[in-house]
Design a protein around this motif. Structure first.
Motif: not given
Length: 518
Positions: A92-108
């Protein structure tokens, strides 16, 4: 509210530019846009280089500073290996902008046993795969998680409002500097102070954008949970022939698909906030990436993200496809009401055009230097040329002299329509053909009857006014100037002549044309 894990690579534009240039990452460097610092690494900041600082000032503080131009395409291309490294451990990786990505914390977090363990493992993963340094933040909501990543913090569940409360109101400045400036002038200096205001009062007094900022400051979701899942048929697919294997072809396709997707969403009253980009190659390889945006994406915003992603895939060092892209599909993963994109009554589409023009000017500066693109600023002065000050594009547009102060000797309106780059030599004669001068008391030695300029034949004078004296800096012999200006209207003597009005100036016992009236 869902907990998010944000991976943030500090000073990413500088890291990407230094990597492309083959420079060590500890070399003092900064990235500039419109002649101002937009990012600087730790070595440069230690010497006093700060964001928004002018290029000259930054280089004076750090003489060894390496200067890079802002290039979002480069930043996005170089960031793709980081996103792929995170994707190996978290879905569920989502690129916010170059330099920042967000993923749902529940999985990892569930896989590695704790938030601390997940954060440490992802930091090691990014460093091992790409050599880049990163920081991890976990919190409720994207805004709080991003700020937590800037501080390398793991905010406990439900603790986002307490974490945000003491932070400065400037954390909301991105995209809304006028609102932040107004709040500061009203005495609201922290996010907690802003969050304490009544939401209804904020919306009534400051508008819709302030209402969204108030939700962020309060630790709530960026938008209320009323988003709609778009119909499946709103996705757009393109089968390029021949397959896409070059960046220029990718840029063309990105623009076309971006306009198609945006038009389809607009027809249903929707706008995209999470964009899915899916690609397949002739060899059966597939690539998928999701880009999240805080604000609804415009057609150009969609095209930019598609171009960045394809650039990263086609030119990336790792995970590069072995064949050209034969299928490209864009899916609006999440949408909001399209009225969110409504512009002000007087804005129309000019903001986007102004942004494109600004990019072009910055590009020219990158090719020819900052002094190659100049913009005029009205300033104080007596002559028409003195009242225009040229500054490099992106520099602060501050006049060197106040234009609204009294300027004895300034000419009355209107100003000349054209000012020669170099004053044209001229001669002024009376009826007897004797050249006219100006006395020490700023009086003409005769009545103007004919004027010759620029090597042309003398022409009759139909009317004249002046002279207007200008005795400048008389107290300093080294910089003192004595000038007298004269306005003349030239008569039409033949069909070849056109009626002209000239602004003449007398200085150092000679006349010249300083301006031409339309």
């Amino acid at each position: 509210m869902s907990r998010l894990l944000v991976v943030w690579c500090p000073d990413w534009p500088v890291v990407a530019a230094s990597t492309v240039a083959g420079l060590p990452l500890d070399t003092p460097a900064a990235v500039f846009a419109a002649n101002r610092v937009v990012a600087a690494n730790a070595r440069a900041r230690a010497d006093g280089v700060q964001r928004t600082m002018r290029r000259r000032e930054a280089q004076s503080r750090c003489p060894d500073l390496v200067v890079f131009l802002d290039d979002v395409d480069r930043d996005a291309r170089m960031f793709e290996p980081v996103a792929m490294a995170v994707e190996e451990l978290a879905v569920g990786v989502e690129v916010i902008r170059p330099g920042v990505v967000a993923v749902p914390a529940r999985g990892p977090v569930g896989y590695f046993g704790s938030e601390e363990a997940a954060a440490e493992r992802l930091i090691d993963q990014v460093a091992a795969r790409t050599g880049a340094e990163c920081q991890i933040g976990i919190a409720d909501g994207l805004f709080a998680a991003t700020l937590a990543a800037h501080r390398n913090r793991l905010v406990p569940p439900g603790g986002s409002p307490e974490f945000l409360a003491p932070l400065t109101i400037r954390e909301l400045e991105s995209g809304r500097p006028d609102l932040v400036d107004l709040l500061r002038r009203l005495g609201i200096r922290t996010l907690g102070a802003f969050a304490a205001l009544d939401p209804g009062d904020v919306s009534t007094r400051f508008g819709a954008d302030a209402k969204l900022a108030h939700r962020l400051a309060s630790g709530l979701q960026e938008r209320p949970p009323s988003r709609r899942r778009p119909p499946v048929d709103l996705s757009v697919t393109h089968n390029p022939d021949p397959p896409i294997d070059r960046v220029d072809a990718a840029a063309f396709v990105a623009r076309t698909l971006g306009e198609r997707l945006h038009a389809g969403l607009a027809a249903h009253g929707l706008a995209c906030t999470r964009l899915g980009i899916h690609a397949s190659t002739a060899n059966g390889e597939t690539r998928d990436r999701v880009w999240r945006c805080a604000d609804p994406l415009t057609a150009s915003g969609i095209a930019d993200r598609v171009r960045w992603q394809l650039d990263g895939w086609l030119r990336g060092g790792t995970g590069r496809p072995s064949a050209g892209i034969t299928v490209l599909r864009l899916e609006p993963e999440e949408t909001v009401d399209g009225r969110t994109l409504q512009l002000g009554l007087w804005q129309g589409g000019h903001d986007e055009q102004a942004e494109r023009a600004a990019r072009a000017m910055v590009h020219v500066q990158g090719l020819l230097g900052p002094e190659a693109v100049l913009t005029p600023v009205l300033t104080g002065g007596r002559g028409p040329a003195d009242q225009v000050h040229l500054v490099p594009w992106g520099d602060e547009r501050v006049p060197p002299a106040p234009p609204d102060r009294p300027w004895p000797g300034r000419l009355p309106a209107p100003s000349p329509a054209a000012i020669p780059v170099r004053p044209l030599p001229a001669s002024v004669f009376d009826e007897a053909g004797v050249e006219i001068g100006v006395t020490g008391r700023f009086r003409l030695t005769g009545e103007p009857a004919r004027v010759a300029y620029g090597g042309g034949r003398p022409r009759a004078v139909a009317g004249w006014a002046g002279p207007w004296p200008a005795d400048e800096r008389w107290w300093d012999p080294d910089s003192a100037r004595r000038r007298a200006r004269l306005q003349v209207l030239l008569a039409e003597q033949s069909e070849e002549d056109s009626q002209e009005a000239l602004l003449l100036v007398r200085e150092n016992k000679s006349w010249s044309v300083e301006g031409i009236y339309a």
